[in-house]
Design an enzyme around this catalytic site. Structure first.
Site, PDB file in Angstrom:
ATOM      1  N   CYS A   1      -0.814  -4.736  15.092  1.00 37.87           N
ATOM      2  CA  CYS A   1      -0.474  -4.066  13.601  1.00 37.87           C
ATOM      3  C   CYS A   1      -0.726  -5.126  12.623  1.00 37.87           C
ATOM      4  O   CYS A   1       0.049  -6.084  12.319  1.00 37.87           O
ATOM      5  CB  CYS A   1       1.429  -3.952  13.333  1.00 37.87           C
ATOM      6  SG  CYS A   1       1.125  -3.484  11.668  1.00 37.87           S
TER       7      CYS A   1
ATOM      8  N   CYS B   1       5.721  -7.838   6.777  1.00 36.65           N
ATOM      9  CA  CYS B   1       7.283  -7.187   8.468  1.00 36.65           C
ATOM     10  C   CYS B   1       7.727  -7.674   8.969  1.00 36.65           C
ATOM     11  O   CYS B   1       6.619  -8.874   9.685  1.00 36.65           O
ATOM     12  CB  CYS B   1       6.589  -5.768   9.153  1.00 36.65           C
ATOM     13  SG  CYS B   1       7.861  -5.055  10.368  1.00 36.65           S
TER      14      CYS B   1
ATOM     15  N   CYS C   1       2.737   8.015   2.052  1.00 38.30           N
ATOM     16  CA  CYS C   1       3.245   7.271   3.288  1.00 38.30           C
ATOM     17  C   CYS C   1       3.446   5.968   2.045  1.00 38.30           C
ATOM     18  O   CYS C   1       2.990   5.611   1.761  1.00 38.30           O
ATOM     19  CB  CYS C   1       2.105   6.819   4.056  1.00 38.30           C
ATOM     20  SG  CYS C   1       1.874   5.331   5.827  1.00 38.30           S
TER      21      CYS C   1
ATOM     22  N   GLU D   1       0.718  -1.715  -0.208  1.00 39.01           N
ATOM     23  CA  GLU D   1      -0.158   0.199   0.306  1.00 39.01           C
ATOM     24  C   GLU D   1       0.409   1.381  -0.092  1.00 39.01           C
ATOM     25  O   GLU D   1       2.188   1.371   0.591  1.00 39.01           O
ATOM     26  CB  GLU D   1      -0.813  -0.054   1.244  1.00 39.01           C
ATOM     27  CG  GLU D   1      -1.757  -0.737   1.092  1.00 39.01           C
ATOM     28  CD  GLU D   1      -0.913  -2.205   1.790  1.00 39.01           C
ATOM     29  OE1 GLU D   1      -0.288  -2.689   2.398  1.00 39.01           O
ATOM     30  OE2 GLU D   1      -2.597  -2.741   2.358  1.00 39.01           O
TER      31      GLU D   1
ATOM     32  N   CYS E   1      -2.859   3.746   9.565  1.00 40.59           N
ATOM     33  CA  CYS E   1      -1.888   3.380  10.523  1.00 40.59           C
ATOM     34  C   CYS E   1      -2.029   1.962  11.403  1.00 40.59           C
ATOM     35  O   CYS E   1      -3.070   1.617  11.979  1.00 40.59           O
ATOM     36  CB  CYS E   1      -1.232   3.709  11.981  1.00 40.59           C
ATOM     37  SG  CYS E   1      -0.844   5.379  11.676  1.00 40.59           S
TER      38      CYS E   1
END
Ligand code: SAH
Ligand code: SF4
Length: 345
Positions: free
Chosen positions: A125, A118, A111, A96, A337
């Site tokens: 998250c 990750c 962003c 994204e 976020c």
């Protein structure tokens, strides 16, 4: 990098890389600068439109190169104007990139993602839950910004490295992308923020560069025990060491750092936690950004009430005036976020 037809992909290359390619193809080096200007400043979608390049050169480019191989797989526009792009690379991986504009300011903030997935695995998250797939190349990071610029015919003014991935675990490509975005898209270095979960040796390495970047730390808990539960990276790099490294960064660069603190109801949002944060950050020059927890599918966590958020904020304000609560941007399109996980909605 070449695509399936063996054509060179140009968007996102540094000027030196572009020059090398141009010269290897028998053209004078100065043409690289003209070409880069079309790619980085004028948002050109076709070689045809680059009308200060000779016709011959343009048709040669058609034969040997393509502008970009990053595909817009999906584009979602939020009620608040935030735009989330799902971008696909030729290997089928998606990341994204989010574009935010803030009312009454001409700023356009992109962003960007630095990794597919990750490896840090923070429990709250969505990216962390997805696991790690691969690092992105600098060219791929830069092309996220250029793809948006071409799509909307706009110039991005601010950048945050807060999409998928831990930028400092893909250090070399992240730094290379910053250099290209700064020198060739002319995004001011002071308008670029790199957010990290706290990779201590890399914070020291970044300090050595002595650039005027904003460094942001995802703190989320004021002590080792709690932080360990939320962020497994705490086992490797304990928070005391991370704060020491952040102080070193602030002192050497003269730049105030940013602290990010995601507020999770009943987990890290009490007044005692806030007092501990104040104590931990003593001696550091910082702004602090509170991020009310954004829901992630299948999660046990909740966002605190406004009352709890304000209470936490007022304790922080006793020692540091620059406390902001991050506006929720794009929650309706899962662009906020921690909500980025490469899915199609
Ligand atoms: N990997 C980097 C940068 C990307 S995340 C880092 O962790 O710093 C951007 C910010 O959003 C980080 O502070 C991250 O901890 C926070 N975040 C992650 N999941 C969240 C969620 N569900 N709600 C609110 N903030 C979240
Ligand atoms: Fe990775 Fe940042 Fe998500 Fe943690 S919060 S899993 S470091 S992207």
């Amino acid at each position: 990098m070449t695509n399936a037809e063996n054509k060179k992909v140009l968007s996102g290359l540094s000027l030196a890389e572009l020059e090398e390619f141009i010269v290897n193809n028998g053209e004078p080096a100065f043409r690289a600068k003209q070409l880069q200007n079309w790619l980085c400043k004028k948002h050109a979608n076709t070689f045809e439109s680059m009308n200060n390049l000779s016709k011959n050169f343009r048709s040669k480019l058609e034969d040997i190169a393509i502008i970009s191989d990053t595909k817009i797989k999906q584009k979602l526009v939020s009620n608040d104007g935030t735009i989330k792009y799902l971008l696909e690379y030729p290997d089928g991986n998606v990341v994204e990139t989010v574009l935010m504009s803030f009312d009454k300011r001409p700023n356009l903030t992109a962003c960007v993602s630095t990794q597919v997935g990750c490896p840090v695995g923070c429990t709250f998250c969505a990216t962390g839950k997805r696991g790690f797939i691969r690092n992105l190349k600098a060219r791929e990071i830069v092309d996220q910004v250029l793809t948006i610029q071409r799509d909307l015919n706009i110039s991005v003014t601010n950048l945050v490295y807060m999409g998928q991935g831990e930028p400092l675990l893909n250090y070399d490509e992240t730094v290379k992308s910053i250099n290209i975005l700064n020198s060739e898209l002319e995004i001011g270095i002071r308008r670029i923020t790199v957010s990290t979960s706290g990779i201590v040796p890399k914070i020291y390495q970044l300090t050595e560069m002595n650039r005027q970047l904003v460094l942001a730390l995802s703190l989320h808990a004021p002590d080792h025990e709690l932080r360990k539960k939320l962020m497994p990276i705490e086992e490797k790099y304990p928070v005391e060491d991370v704060i020491k490294a952040m102080k070193h960064y602030a002192e050497k660069t003269g730049r105030r750092v940013t602290i990010e603190y995601t507020l999770i109801d009943g987990v890290n949002d009490s007044t005692e936690h806030a007092e501990k944060v104040n104590k931990l950050l003593k001696g550091l020059k910082y702004n602090i950004n509170l991020i009310p927890y954004n829901p992630v599918c299948g999660d046990k966590f909740k966002k605190p009430s406004m009352e709890r958020i304000n209470r936490f904020k007022s304790v922080l304000e006793k020692v540091e005036r620059k406390v902001t609560v991050r506006l929720e941007r794009g929650t309706d399109i899962a662009a906020a976020c921690g909500q980025l996980a490469g899915q199609i909605l």
